[in-house]
Design an enzyme around this catalytic site. Sequence first.
Site, PDB file in Angstrom:
ATOM      1  N   LYS A 260       4.788  10.389   9.340  1.00 50.36           N
ATOM      2  CA  LYS A 260       4.925  11.686   8.670  1.00 50.36           C
ATOM      3  C   LYS A 260       4.823  12.874   9.627  1.00 50.36           C
ATOM      4  O   LYS A 260       5.515  13.873   9.435  1.00 50.36           O
ATOM      5  CB  LYS A 260       3.943  11.831   7.510  1.00 50.36           C
ATOM      6  CG  LYS A 260       2.487  11.556   7.790  1.00 50.36           C
ATOM      7  CD  LYS A 260       1.678  11.566   6.481  1.00 50.36           C
ATOM      8  CE  LYS A 260       0.199  11.315   6.728  1.00 50.36           C
ATOM      9  NZ  LYS A 260      -0.064   9.933   7.203  1.00 50.36           N
TER      10      LYS A 260
ATOM     11  N   ASN B 118      -1.742  18.180   7.099  1.00 49.56           N
ATOM     12  CA  ASN B 118      -2.467  17.118   7.800  1.00 49.56           C
ATOM     13  C   ASN B 118      -2.086  17.029   9.275  1.00 49.56           C
ATOM     14  O   ASN B 118      -2.797  16.420  10.063  1.00 49.56           O
ATOM     15  CB  ASN B 118      -2.182  15.773   7.096  1.00 49.56           C
ATOM     16  CG  ASN B 118      -3.134  14.684   7.513  1.00 49.56           C
ATOM     17  OD1 ASN B 118      -4.341  14.801   7.349  1.00 49.56           O
ATOM     18  ND2 ASN B 118      -2.588  13.616   8.064  1.00 49.56           N
TER      19      ASN B 118
ATOM     20  N   HIS C 146      -7.099   3.208   5.244  1.00 50.94           N
ATOM     21  CA  HIS C 146      -8.220   3.782   4.476  1.00 50.94           C
ATOM     22  C   HIS C 146      -8.715   2.828   3.374  1.00 50.94           C
ATOM     23  O   HIS C 146      -9.095   3.271   2.291  1.00 50.94           O
ATOM     24  CB  HIS C 146      -7.807   5.115   3.844  1.00 50.94           C
ATOM     25  CG  HIS C 146      -7.243   6.098   4.830  1.00 50.94           C
ATOM     26  ND1 HIS C 146      -7.977   6.574   5.894  1.00 50.94           N
ATOM     27  CD2 HIS C 146      -6.015   6.668   4.915  1.00 50.94           C
ATOM     28  CE1 HIS C 146      -7.213   7.414   6.591  1.00 50.94           C
ATOM     29  NE2 HIS C 146      -6.025   7.481   6.030  1.00 50.94           N
TER      30      HIS C 146
END
Length: 454
Positions: A118, A141, A188
């Site tokens: 990304k 981010n 995560h």
Amino acid sequence: MTQLKGKHVVIGLGKTGLSCARFLTRLGCDVVVIDTRNEPPGKTDLVSELPHVPLLTGDLKQFDLTSAQELIVSPGISIRSAAIKKAINAGVPIAGDVELFARSVAAPVIAVTGSNGKSTVVTLVGKALEAAGYEVCVAGNIGLPVLDALSSAEEVDVWVLELSSFQLETTQSLRAKVAVNLNVSEDHMDRYDSLDDYAMAKQRIFEGCESAVYWLDDHRTKPIHAIGAMRPFGGSKVVHGRFHVETFQTVPETNYIMDGSKKVMSVEDLKLSGAHNWLNIAAVLAILTEFGVDYQSCLETLKQYPGLRHRCQWVANIHGVNWYNDSKGTNVGAAISAITGLAGMVTGKLIWLAGGEGKGADFSELVQPVAAAVGLAILYGKDAEVLSSALQGEVSVEKVETLQQAVLLAKRHAEAGDVVLLSPACASFDQFKNYEDRGEQFIKLVKREASDHE
């Protein structure tokens, strides 16, 4: 307890929490900041810039969050923690910095999420739109908090945001013009119950969007609810989206970025290396087209882009051995992308350096690509043993304690034609400040080796 009643409570300071406190204060809100750490990052700036904003520290359980007007939760804090869940159940609204941004911005937004790629994609989209004549701000981010960007930007025609699953959890009002989900792979897992649970957090990017761009080869990236325009990219030669990568059996074999049946460019024209980056280019072309831009005006910009620092970044050639820094490869999917992306460029063997803090990931997905492409795996750090167990019998493995030891061992094993790749598949926090610090340390170690050979 009464300090929180009726107030906007920012939970988690750091770069994002500080940006939220600044923003809310400018709006005239009554703000309190809570952080579980006694000396959180950003404390000095908060005291200096916003001396009237209280900073409370300690375990969240000691605070009555149910009395707050709104909770603004930083990405590093799980909204599933008991104290926050209690507040949500009591009817307290919850938001994050992206939600505050979305309530305040008028210009169109291109929003990009995905486990990997990304940062590369939002950077490329931003540069391409600038080449097409737009005033662009790339934030989120990728490093620039959206609220700091919103406060400092003057004229913005389009916002290009990189968004994590954590940011999306606290976002309800985004309504992106183009929403993008590049891929979903394990990451995560210390914060999510399962891969599907994680994937659902990323699905939030599509809420209220005008157009959705997703990867045809990953069903978890496809919007689960109908959207007006759904544009897949990638796929095989038989079934593919409009923009995809196709291999032509010429001599030598050549890969092209395709627009339907039309060749847009040969991958040989790109400065970016690796098959995963070819797919990123296909995604960028899909995004630009959905936004209404003629991508032809941006092709030279895409061709010249050298890539992000710490993302399959070439570092040095030492006696015929190429060293690559993919420190940003903090999860299994990223490491697989780097390994498979570079595999076709290796004339000798691929030596893979990996390890760190595994975040509860299932490393079994690494077995097949590692067995197919890696000649030697050198593992270091906190979860080296866990990673080694997953790869047992599939590839030659050596274990060391530190990244420095891994580099020295790789140097001893490497011969001309080999590639040494740092793509850790893990977070860096066991030995480094962040992935940037890990990457910089790796570059220094490699450069030191290079200078020793001069």
